[in-house]
Scaffold this active site. Structure first.
Site, PDB file in Angstrom:
ATOM      1  N   GLU A 390     -19.030 107.501  42.176  1.00 33.65           N
ATOM      2  CA  GLU A 390     -19.277 107.435  40.741  1.00 33.65           C
ATOM      3  C   GLU A 390     -19.492 108.837  40.171  1.00 33.65           C
ATOM      4  O   GLU A 390     -20.262 109.026  39.233  1.00 33.65           O
ATOM      5  CB  GLU A 390     -20.495 106.539  40.468  1.00 33.65           C
ATOM      6  CG  GLU A 390     -20.655 106.109  39.048  1.00 33.65           C
ATOM      7  CD  GLU A 390     -20.102 104.743  38.745  1.00 33.65           C
ATOM      8  OE1 GLU A 390     -19.807 103.988  39.696  1.00 33.65           O
ATOM      9  OE2 GLU A 390     -19.969 104.434  37.564  1.00 33.65           O
ATOM     10  N   ALA A 393     -22.309 114.755  43.038  1.00 38.11           N
ATOM     11  CA  ALA A 393     -23.431 115.532  42.503  1.00 38.11           C
ATOM     12  C   ALA A 393     -22.913 116.797  41.827  1.00 38.11           C
ATOM     13  O   ALA A 393     -23.459 117.253  40.821  1.00 38.11           O
ATOM     14  CB  ALA A 393     -24.388 115.876  43.637  1.00 38.11           C
TER      15      ALA A 393
END
Lengths: 410, 233
Positions: A390, A393
């Site tokens: 998704e 980082a």
């Protein structure tokens, strides 16, 4: 309709740089209903998910009974609009539910969450017929769907995907390879992003198209189930598309609109992912705290040694802040505002702290923490993916920097 | 069947919470402590809703006596399938003194007012483990010390639910949303003609005494010696 709810007011201060003004935002939460939703999710997670999770982690099998049960209780597909038979809940409510499910097992929660990710392009960009057809069926039976964008050669660099869609008459012919597709083997239909403009110089916001593809279309070949470090019961696969014919009615918005649709989904799905990471972190904190209050060493319980109590304190700080971050991101988008900045902050922060907190929990358990008979090593393995899927980082940081700097440039 | 069933649901400290006595010994700590529906009341509601689904009764009314927060407990009952709720508003000192006698007076008054044929409550009472609804009597199977006993009772009747009566359903999210449209009436005990004065006075509340650690002995002789030493024999 809202006559009986108690209002919880939270004040947030936002400074608008250009005007140096303070805006106060007041959150009105429909306290009672959300509490009830959360209680049902919590009960289900603690009584049904937690006892079954170790088994599914060991075997890696898809947790069909748990998914079916979650669907029966109304905990799945919360975003589906009411006219398609769904509850039409906001992102905030969905996040509360997701955090509770993730507390039980993030593998189960990811399988459920991937449904929301696959559906989101249809919810935000689908026309009435597409919504009725593909969202309606999700409310009638416990079906799964999947979001197919990532490829073996392109993950973060979405504009680099090579799956192509060629228009032939009233159809598109899809050819390509997707990878790391959650629910890849269990899905009834996919949202797929493919390149429709073969010109390599075409800009990203015109070159891609979003499609809805039925999983039983000839040419769709799911690969083997991948065996991952954590969230092992979640079904992740590569999928090959070989001369797959998709009717033009299954194009979302129109040719060339795909990139915007695919990315627009993230603003709504990143807060729940952050909520999932928070649920995992909360579980790690609870398990570590319980252990620290039982295990004795040097004449007193672990928790009464300051070294350990400080570890727990910092874990608690991180969990509370992650929760506030995802709640802010969810609330912003529910209020109709663009929440990209907050969604990325929430996802980046929650993913990072989930890893730290899970690792700290193993530390508090000491030797026992490393062992599979205790629940925390699973949490550490499950946490890693929150820094990757998704939006990695690193991608989140690119987004946050861009959004942050944009506020300062005139 | 046109019968109505009244189910009492009580808002209590959640069963998973560790109960602590207040420092001034006047009661237990309730502020900020998680409360939920008494698990036996959940079983009672489940039984009533099942009777309604079997079309043996017409309406399930959930009743709770207590302060404003009791309405949350009624909402949960509505989300499980009760048709409407009645909140008997009792707060402050009255609530602290609310004992079984007062509650039973309230329930009796409500049962008369709402023309109720059956009242189902969480135990302690007749400990029903199976309920069969007939024309105007009830066949109840209950667990007693010696085994199982089946009795036939005429209605109106009061039945209390034991653990093994059923497995309460979850409040599903769609039902929680539907429950918001269901009615909850608020009444005062005085409206029902019930006097709340209590004959009981709580003098003090204490925790049960801590269990002392045991001592292991090697032989029977040691055991007898230790029992003699501590003056027990």
């Amino acid at each position: 309709f809202y006559a009986n709810f108690r209002r919880v007011c939270v004040l947030f201060l936002v400074m608008e740089k250009s005007k140096q003004m303070y805006h106060c935002f007041i959150i009105k939460i429909n306290h009672e209903q959300q509490k009830e939703f959360r209680d049902t999710a919590r009960k289900f997670a603690r009584e049904e998910i937690i006892p079954a999770a170790p088994h599914y982690d060991k075997t890696g099998e898809f947790p069909v009974p748990l998914i079916k049960r979650a669907w029966e209780l109304g905990l799945m597909n919360s975003h589906i609009p009411e006219h398609c038979g769904g509850l039409g809940l906001g992102i905030f409510d969905a996040c509360l539910i997701t955090e509770e499910l993730a507390y039980g097992c993030t593998g189960v929660q990811t399988a459920i969450e991937a449904n929301s990710l696959g559906q989101m392009p249809v919810i935000i960009a689908g026309n009435n017929d597409q919504q009725k057809k593909y969202l309606g069926r999700m409310s009638e039976e416990p079906l799964m769907c999947a979001y197919c964008v990532t490829e073996p050669g392109a993950g973060s660099d979405v504009a680099g995907i090579k799956t192509r869609a060629e228009k032939k008459g009233n159809e598109y012919i899809i050819n390509g390879q997707k990878m790391w597709i959650t629910n890849g083997g269990a899905a009834n239909w996919y949202f797929l992003l493919a390149r429709t403009d073969p010109d390599p110089k075409a800009p990203a916001n015109k070159a891609f198209t979003g499609f809805i593809i039925d999983a039983d279309t000839p040419g769709v070949q799911p690969g083997r189930k991948e065996i991952n470090m954590g969230q092992r019961c979640s079904d992740t696969r590569g999928i090959t598309f070989e001369d797959v014919r998709v009717p033009k009615e299954n194009v979302l918005i129109g040719e060339g609109a795909g990139f915007k649709v695919a990315m627009g989904a993230f603003d709504k799905t990143r807060p729940p992912v952050a909520a999932g990471a928070t649920g995992l972190a909360q579980r790690a904190l609870d398990e570590a705290t319980k252990y620290a209050l039982e295990r004795k060493t040097f004449g007193k319980v672990l928790a009464h040694h300051q070294a350990v109590s400080f570890i727990l304190a910092e874990m608690a700080m991180k969990v509370e802040l992650a929760r506030m971050a995802y709640q802010r991101a969810a609330w912003e988008v529910d209020e109709g505002r663009r929440n990209t900045y907050f969604a990325s902050i929430a996802k980046a922060f929650a993913g990072d702290i989930a890893n730290q907190v899970a690792s700290d929990a193993v530390q508090v358990f000491g030797g026992n923490g490393f062992n599979s008979e205790y629940p925390v090593e699973k949490l550490m393995r499950d946490a890693k993916i929150y820094q990757i899927y998704e939006g990695t980082a690193q991608i989140q940081r690119i987004i946050i920097a861009r959004e942050h700097l944009a506020k300062y440039t005139v | 069947m046109s019968a109505r069933v009244l189910v009492g649901v009580k808002r209590v400290i959640d069963y998973a919470v560790k109960i602590r006595v207040k420092p001034d010994k006047t009661g237990v700590v309730t502020d900020g402590v998680k409360h939920s529906m008494n698990p036996f009341c959940e079983i009672a509601i489940e039984e009533a809703v099942r009777l309604k689904e079997k079309k043996l009764i017409k309406e399930v009314i959930a009743v709770s006596c207590g302060p404003q927060q009791s309405q949350e407990t009624i909402r949960t009952a509505l989300a499980m399938g009760a048709d409407r709720g009645i909140h008997v508003d009792v707060s402050g000192k009255d609530y602290e003194n609310l004992g079984p006698l007062q509650v039973s007076k309230i329930l009796a008054a409500l049962a008369k007012k709402e023309d109720v044929r059956l009242i189902i409550l969480g135990k302690q009472g007749t400990f029903a483990s199976q309920v069969d609804f007939q024309e105007d009597s009830l066949k109840v199977e209950r667990e007693i010390d010696g085994g199982l006993e089946t009795i036939k009772i005429k209605m109106p009747a009061v039945v209390t639910a034991d653990l093994r009566l059923n497995e309460p359903r979850y409040a599903t999210l769609p039902n929680i949303m539907k429950a918001k449209k269901k009615k909850i009436d608020t009444v005062k005990p005085s409206d029902l003609g019930v006097d709340l004065s209590s004959q009981l006075e709580v003098l003090s509340v204490e925790e049960p005494s801590q269990r002392q650690a045991g001592v292991k002995v090697e032989t029977v002789e040691d055991l007898i010696k230790k029992l003699r030493d501590s003056g027990r024999i």
